[in-house]
Enzyme design. Structure first.
Site, short mmCIF file in Angstrom:
data_model
loop_
_atom_site.label_atom_id
_atom_site.label_comp_id
_atom_site.label_asym_id
_atom_site.label_seq_id
_atom_site.Cartn_x
_atom_site.Cartn_y
_atom_site.Cartn_z
N ARG A 179 -8.00 2.92 -7.18
CA ARG A 179 -8.32 1.71 -6.73
C ARG A 179 -9.65 1.85 -5.59
NH1 ARG A 179 -4.28 -2.22 -2.90
NH2 ARG A 179 -4.12 -0.34 -1.71
N ASP A 471 -0.33 0.00 6.05
CA ASP A 471 -1.71 0.41 5.76
C ASP A 471 -2.78 -0.54 6.25
OD1 ASP A 471 -1.22 -1.86 4.06
OD2 ASP A 471 -1.20 -0.93 2.35
#
Length: 552
Positions: A179, A471
């Site tokens: 990613r 996150d």
């Protein structure tokens, strides 16, 4: 296979070049080779203007929604939604047939080894929300991936503990799906010299994608896998079209057949929820599936609808579960869309994580994760995410109970699902179900926001806080909720949420934190004040923090 070093790419360009502003690691030269920089220059020459235009289009769309325009399915693209077509899916993409449990995590060497040794079917190698984009992390992560793919990665800690891959055969390990950063994030340590003389920071998305693809595509194919990607933060089909063009250019430049790349798109923005079919259509030769990026999706809902009145105020984050009607609508539409088009539907990540020192915390995490994955499997998802190796067995049991020996359930259609604009925008359904804004929620958002930003500034993008894995996406929820509650004048059991009151809570939180060398709490508090307590609403806290503290 023809490689870039055998093709006159640099000669074919009209003067674009990429240069490095400072060293990151002693092994920089292995990643930032002249040929790799030429490849990045090619991508920037072809697509830098398009990236800038798409980011401007995002701003125009955000202003329109803030001004009262409701997001909706685009009537212009109705023919795409009505037509019969299929995406490439997992066909011809070894390692993507069975994705029932995927582990997510950053790409530093130790985490790379742990993820590849975990027993998951897929590893989401994350250079985005779970990784702080320090220059050392950017280059170090590319080195770790390059070494892992070649079977040479090993780590010895300062205490003498060794970490090694359990196999040097790539097909024995979880399939790597990388990613890159989203379109909005720059890479300040690579400067692009344009033909007109302008000098700009590089695109973080093109840098991450370009370096990974350049160094690893051929090796991945040779070793029985392929160059596979997760695409974050897309806001519509035009952004998917741009990624498709990037893929075509990259494959052509390295002599790799078109369609070799496979991409899974995270549906984690409100605009993208109304464009799932179109996103798959634009990427169809390269599309593997869609993922329900639940945390960023909640952030996007707040960001887009933050000024639209009380019916769009999101209650405490921990009270908004995946069973809320507007979240059910989003995930059921995703599954239906994917299976109709031959794509995998990948579920989201429960934030609960185990604690090996506290059996009670671990038991609660296992119960919550099992409940979450049981629901996803029953709804038709083909795979799901976990953030910790100890959760793989629990998630796997729930997916196995539904899938059995089948690699996926793409053939399971959902003709019962009927989701329209009203269902996706029914944010008030959470409050109707009993969720509310509380004093505890306010304090938790401020505490988590400050502590996470401090962790991010120290170079750690995935942080275990209060037995949850935080996150950048969950930090964005924390700060955007505070901003929205202030703007809407929301009341908790202790009274109205005002800027002054939130600032006082922030001071209390800051005073209660245990300081240590390099803690970065004061810097984090300064960022939080700007992105949560300021008059303006910056689209991303990470761009503010990056420009101020990591770009030098």
């Amino acid at each position: 296979m023809t490689t870039l070093t055998e093709r006159p790419i640099a000669d074919a360009m009209s003067g674009t070049s990429v240069s490095v502003t400072r060293r990151a690691t002693p092994r920089d030269a292995e990643i930032l080779t002249p040929e790799a920089l030429d490849f990045l220059a090619l991508l920037h020459e072809q697509f830098a203007d398009d990236v800038a235009e798409l980011l401007a289009a995002r701003e125009r769309y955000a202003r329109a929604v803030a001004g009262g325009q409701d997001p909706d399915f685009d009537p212009v693209t109705r023919p795409v939604r009505d037509a019969a077509w299929q995406v490439a899916g997992c066909a011809g993409a070894p390692g993507l047939e069975d994705r029932r449990v995927e582990i997510t995590g950053p790409t530093d060497p130790k985490m790379t080894i742990n993820a590849l040794n975990s027993g998951a079917r897929v590893w989401l190698a994350d250079a985005e929300d779970a990784s702080a984009p320090t220059w050392e992390n950017v280059v170090g992560g590319q080195l770790a991936l390059r070494d892992a793919i070649r079977g040479t990665l090993a780590v010895t800690t300062g205490e003498g503990k060794e970490y090694r891959l359990r196999s040097t055969t790539l097909t024995d390990l979880p399939t790597i799906v990388f990613r890159p950063r989203g379109w909005h994030l720059p890479e300040a340590h690579l400067r692009v010299q344009h033909p007109d003389g302008a000098v700009t920071a590089a695109s973080g998305a093109l840098v991450d994608f370009g370096l990974y693809f350049f160094h690893n595509a051929a090796s991945l194919i040779e070793k029985g896998r392929g160059p596979y990607f997760y695409l974050p933060k897309l806001e519509g089909h035009r952004e998917a079209r741009l990624w498709n063009r990037v893929f075509e250019t990259a494959q052509d430049a390295l002599g790799i057949p078109r369609g070799t790349i496979r991409a899974t798109v995270l549906i984690e923005t409100l605009p993208a929820a109304f464009a799932m079919e179109e996103i798959l259509w634009e990427l169809r030769e390269h599309a593997a599936g869609l993922n329900a990026g639940r945390w960023d999706y909640l952030f996007s809902i707040i960001k887009n609808l933050r000024t639209r009145g009380p019916s769009f105020v999101l209650p405490d984050r921990n009270q908004v579960t995946m069973t809320a009607p507007f979240m059910r609508a989003y995930t059921e539409l995703l599954v239906t869309t994917c299976h109709r088009r031959g794509a995998h539907a990948i579920g989201g990540m429960s934030a609960f994580i185990p604690d090996r020192r506290r059996p009670d915390v671990t038991q609660r995490a296992l119960e919550k994760v099992a409940e979450d994955k049981r629901r996803e499997a029953a709804d038709g998802f083909d795979g799901t995410w976990v953030a910790h190796p100890d959760l793989i067995g629990t998630a796997l049991a729930e997916l196995d109970a539904v899938l059995g020996e089948r690699p996926h359930q793409v053939d399971r259609q959902r003709p019962d699902v009927r989701v329209g604009q009203s269902e996706l925008l029914d944010v008030a359904s959470a409050a109707r179900a009993g969720a509310s804004v509380t004093e505890c929620g306010l304090r938790s958002n401020i505490s988590v926001g400050v502590r996470y930003i401090a962790s991010w500034l120290r170079g750690t993008g995935a942080a275990a806080l209060d037995n949850l894995m935080e996150d950048a996406a969950t930090a964005e929820i924390s700060r955007s909720q505070v901003w929205q509650w202030i703007a809407a004048g929301v009341r908790t059991e202790h009274g109205r949420v005002t800027r002054e009151r939130a600032s006082a809570v922030l001071d209390e939180v800051l005073a209660g934190l245990e300081r240590f060398a390099g803690n970065r709490y004061d810097d984090a508090a300064a960022v939080f004040r700007e992105v949560a307590l300021g008059e303006a609403f910056p689209p991303f806290l990470t761009t503010i923090a990056y420009d101020r503290y990591l770009a030098a």
